[in-house]
Design an enzyme around this catalytic site. Structure first.
Site, mmCIF file in Angstrom:
data_model
loop_
_atom_site.group_PDB
_atom_site.id
_atom_site.type_symbol
_atom_site.label_atom_id
_atom_site.label_comp_id
_atom_site.label_asym_id
_atom_site.label_seq_id
_atom_site.Cartn_x
_atom_site.Cartn_y
_atom_site.Cartn_z
ATOM 1 N N GLY A 1 0.804 -1.223 0.000
ATOM 2 C CA GLY A 1 0.000 0.000 0.000
ATOM 3 C C GLY A 1 0.832 1.265 0.000
ATOM 4 N N GLY B 1 10.188 -0.103 4.791
ATOM 5 C CA GLY B 1 9.315 0.434 3.739
ATOM 6 C C GLY B 1 8.424 1.543 4.283
ATOM 7 C CB THR C 1 10.883 -4.986 11.627
ATOM 8 O OG1 THR C 1 11.216 -6.251 11.044
ATOM 9 C CG2 THR C 1 12.165 -4.299 12.016
ATOM 10 C CB ILE C 2 9.945 -10.027 13.842
ATOM 11 C CG1 ILE C 2 9.972 -10.418 12.358
ATOM 12 C CG2 ILE C 2 8.532 -9.974 14.382
ATOM 13 C CD1 ILE C 2 9.613 -11.874 12.109
ATOM 14 C CG ASP C 3 12.812 -8.798 9.622
ATOM 15 O OD1 ASP C 3 12.381 -9.886 10.028
ATOM 16 O OD2 ASP C 3 12.414 -8.255 8.573
ATOM 17 N NE ARG D 1 15.168 -38.050 11.875
ATOM 18 C CZ ARG D 1 13.846 -38.157 11.990
ATOM 19 N NH1 ARG D 1 13.162 -37.192 12.549
ATOM 20 N NH2 ARG D 1 13.233 -39.221 11.551
ATOM 21 C CG LEU E 1 4.576 -20.793 13.218
ATOM 22 C CD1 LEU E 1 5.300 -22.109 13.428
ATOM 23 C CD2 LEU E 1 3.213 -20.819 13.898
HETATM 24 O O1 F6P Z 1 9.936 -8.025 7.717
HETATM 25 C C1 F6P Z 1 9.244 -8.998 8.425
HETATM 26 C C2 F6P Z 1 9.142 -10.266 7.632
HETATM 27 O O2 F6P Z 1 8.455 -11.209 8.413
HETATM 28 C C3 F6P Z 1 10.467 -10.815 7.116
HETATM 29 O O3 F6P Z 1 11.205 -11.479 8.128
HETATM 30 C C4 F6P Z 1 9.993 -11.708 5.997
HETATM 31 O O4 F6P Z 1 10.998 -11.898 5.011
HETATM 32 C C5 F6P Z 1 8.843 -10.919 5.437
HETATM 33 O O5 F6P Z 1 8.374 -10.061 6.450
HETATM 34 C C6 F6P Z 1 7.707 -11.784 4.947
HETATM 35 O O6 F6P Z 1 6.744 -10.974 4.399
HETATM 36 P P1 F6P Z 1 5.318 -11.512 3.925
HETATM 37 O O7 F6P Z 1 4.514 -11.802 5.151
HETATM 38 O O8 F6P Z 1 4.767 -10.398 3.138
HETATM 39 O O9 F6P Z 1 5.576 -12.750 3.116
#
Ligand code: F6P
Length: 374
Positions: A89, A131, A152-154, A189, A299
């Site tokens: 968006g 973004g 962001t989780i990242d 494993r 998850l």
């Molecule tokens: O930026 C958060 C994130 O979950 C990234 O870790 C992942 O690559 C991306 O978004 C996945 O995005 P979408 O839910 O649009 O596939």
């Protein structure tokens, strides 16, 4: 920068954009309550900016809702976002279907500014990742009073020590790795765990450390699987016939490419994923051992935020309102040390924070003998 000439704020709007992250609702609660304390009205825009750019999709007046104390009561513990979100968006490149079924991207930023003016919005709090904060920066350049909140989780946003959502993702990933230890050990494993994180390895590194992984592969360090296979063999020789390998979705072999699930499309970045399975199959071939891959994927974005993320999100939300009340605009609230404080969006928008190769967290992994695939 403080702008003392700007008219007083009476109404603000709040938007949550990009992938959801645990803590978004805590930010919504904090911004709403702090705004009300200032005597301001707080509006919530649905689904990024869609509530204003595609009002026809919503019940009359529901694309932009007033956030009242009742609406935000008790939501800080909830995952997701009350307002909804989208990562397709961008008002500067808004996906718009053509009659032939193809999708054009149109610059609808003026439509957004007009809609905000119609709603008598004096300032915007934009909660999002790279973004969304880039969009916030461009809106600020167009004259809108904007404060960004890093989500962001990242954990890959520059200018802030942490983003909310990261701690919850790491806590869940660590618990999964803990659980996978038992199956890996019982069945002798290799288990490969793929985690999100885009082009940064924060989740992989922190979850791998916390979960006791034997190898961690990060986007920041192109890997050679021969090194991981050697680690598996060395463990086997010591009678430890299983190994846990954490792979960041953006990790990349030294001789090869990132694994992609899909290309970039209108308003959405390329979709990463699949490297865990590639690593698992290759390690199985190289070691002759049984190998399995578990992809944690979305998850990691779900569930109730940890106490750390709730507090971080509440602090960010309250700080955003304090910044606006102090006349700040074109800033992002950031945890820079002890305190959350505003930093110029111009200094942080579009800048990714990778795991530093000379940082002590990576040094810790090395000191513990964790294989980094190099
Ligand atoms: O930026 C958060 C994130 O979950 C990234 O870790 C992942 O690559 C991306 O978004 C996945 O995005 P979408 O839910 O649009 O596939």
């Amino acid at each position: 920068m403080p702008d003392i000439a700007a008219p007083a704020i009476r109404r603000i709007a709040l938007t949550t954009g990009g992938g959801d992250a645990p803590g978004l609702n805590a930010v919504i609660q904090a911004v709403t309550r702090a705004a009300l304390q200032q005597g301001w009205t707080c509006l919530g825009i649905r689904d990024g900016y869609d509530g204003l750019l595609r009002p026809e999709r919503y019940r009359a007046g529901d694309g932009c809702v007033e956030l009242t104390p009742e609406r935000v009561d008790g939501i800080a513990a909830l995952g997701g976002t009350l307002l909804g979100s989208t990562n397709k968006g961008d008002p500067f490149a808004y996906p718009t279907p053509r009659p032939d079924g193809s999708v054009a991207t149109l610059d609808r930023s003026q439509d957004l500014l007009d809609a905000l003016a119609r709603e008598r919005v004096d300032a915007l709090v934009a909660v999002g990742g790279d973004g969304s904060l880039g969009i916030a920066h461009r809106l600020a350049q167009r004259g809108l009073r904007v404060v960004g909140v890093p989500k962001t989780i990242d954990n890959d946003l520059d200018g802030t020590v942490t983003t909310f959502g990261f701690d919850t993702a790491v806590a869940f990933a660590s618990e999964c790795i803990d659980r996978l230890h038992t199956t890996a050990a019982s069945h002798h494993r290799i288990i490969v765990v793929e985690v999100m994180g885009r082009y940064a390895g924060w989740i992989a590194l922190h979850a791998g450390l916390a979960g006791g992984a034997h190898a961690i592969l990060l986007p920041e360090l192109p890997f050679d699987l021969a090194a991981v296979a050697a680690l598996v063999a060395a463990r086997e020789a010591r009678g430890q016939a299983y190994s846990l390998v954490v792979v960041a979705e953006g990790a990349c072999p030294r001789e090869g490419h990132r694994a992609l699930l899909g290309p970039a499309e209108a308003g959405h970045a390329e979709r990463l994923g699949g490297m865990g399975e590639q690593v698992s199959q290759a390690l199985g071939r190289l070691t002759g051992k049984d190998a399995r891959c578990v992809v944690l994927g979305h998850l990691l974005r779900g569930g109730s935020p940890t106490a750390f993320d709730r507090v971080a999100a509440l602090r960010f939300g309250a700080a955003a309102v304090r910044a606006l009340a102090a006349g700040q605009q074109g800033v992002m609230v950031a945890l820079t040390g002890r305190d959350v404080q505003p930093v110029p969006l111009a200094d942080v928008a579009g800048r990714m924070k990778a795991v530093p190769l000379d940082g002590d967290t990576l040094a810790t992994a090395r000191d513990l003998g964790i294989c980094l695939g190099v």
